[in-house]
Design an enzyme around this catalytic site. Structure first.
Site, PDB file in Angstrom:
ATOM      1  N   ALA A 103       0.725  -1.270   0.044  1.00  0.00           N
ATOM      2  CA  ALA A 103      -0.002   0.155   0.025  1.00  0.00           C
ATOM      3  C   ALA A 103       0.829   1.429   0.191  1.00  0.00           C
ATOM      4  O   ALA A 103       0.563   2.228   0.386  1.00  0.00           O
ATOM      5  CB  ALA A 103      -0.987   0.033   1.177  1.00  0.00           C
ATOM      6  N   GLU A 122       2.371   3.609  -5.544  1.00  0.00           N
ATOM      7  CA  GLU A 122       1.394   3.087  -6.323  1.00  0.00           C
ATOM      8  C   GLU A 122       0.477   4.195  -7.131  1.00  0.00           C
ATOM      9  O   GLU A 122      -0.173   4.133  -7.929  1.00  0.00           O
ATOM     10  CB  GLU A 122       0.421   2.027  -5.690  1.00  0.00           C
TER      11      GLU A 122
END
Length: 277
Positions: free
Chosen positions: A44, A229
């Site tokens: 994450a 990300e």
């Protein structure tokens, strides 16, 4: 886990800054459960946030212990790291410390949909110029301009690389990485010979990346933000640029384009547009 994203480089920078010593004096070793048994996974895009804050806490603990030792040294020697550590050893001061960090103030009640699941948000913008071949469905990324919010970057070179890599990964997701199954449900695109991922030839000819200025994020290590990300989603601009290019073969209206927008999908979309005119 260091997996090529530059985590060790950033952690070295954090430790050097907190201890006030050159980065060359910091050595980073791979993590193991015999060092930190209850560490979180690297996921994450939280690696720099979690590990950086933990490293910062450990270094600050060392500084608290070393402060009284520094007062025992002649003033001219207090900035000499080697002499400070040698004196701390003689004074029986422990020279190892553990830092632990948990993101504060987050939580979510999934039954009610209420809460604060994220500590902050990272934003970005991308503009893409593409060229589409109406006869083959092939396309090229001619130019990409990205402005991305990474807070106060811990390592600008690494963050630019993460933005470039995340964007290209997103381009692959939206243009070439296609999953296909046969009538029995068997995955046909199961390996690199049948499942295409982007290569260097898919990178834009002109690739410009800038980091948002004056974007300090309060409460994080060094005012930084996650960057692994989030840039992936900026590739939506590339797909929509392809849609605009397809529209140029016709007279306008709604342009249907599949995802991923493979060469085959683009060719069919161009054919439909031309038929409509």
């Amino acid at each position: 886990t260091e997996m090529g994203q530059g985590l060790h480089t950033k952690m070295r920078a954090v430790a050097a800054h907190e201890l006030g010593i050159p980065k060359e004096r910091i050595r980073v070793m791979a993590t193991r459960t015999d060092k930190v048994p209850n560490t979180s996974p690297t996921a994450a895009s939280s690696g720099s946030d979690l590990n950086g804050a933990a490293v910062r806490e450990a270094c600050r603990e060392l500084r608290r212990r070393l402060a009284p030792v520094s007062e025992l040294l002649p003033e001219a020697e207090r900035d000499d790291w080697g002499k400070l550590i040698a004196r701390a050893y003689l004074e029986r001061v422990p020279l190892s410390a553990t830092g632990f960090y948990a993101t504060p103030g987050i939580g979510m009640d999934w039954n009610t949909g209420q809460g604060t699941p994220f500590y902050y948000f990272a934003c970005g913008a991308a503009v893409c110029e593409v060229e589409v071949d109406g006869f083959t469905g092939d396309y090229r990324l001619r130019r990409v301009d990205i402005l991305h919010d990474v807070g106060d970057s811990l390592a600008p070179g690494i963050d630019r690389g993460q933005i470039e890599g995340g964007f290209i990964q997103g381009v692959g997701w939206l243009t070439v990485e296609e999953l296909k199954w046969n009538e029995k449900g068997v995955l046909l695109t199961h390996s690199p010979d049948t499942y295409k991922i982007p290569a260097i030839g898919d990178a834009p000819w002109d690739f410009r990346v800038n980091l948002l200025r004056e974007a300090t994020q309060a409460g994080t290590v060094g005012g930084s933000k996650a960057v692994g990300e989030p840039p992936l989603m900026l590739a939506i601009a590339a797909r929509e640029a392809i849609r605009d290019a397809v529209a140029a073969f016709g007279t306008g209206g709604r342009i249907e384009l599949a995802s991923p927008a493979t060469g085959e999908a683009i060719w069919h979309a161009v054919r439909r547009v031309r038929t409509q005119t």
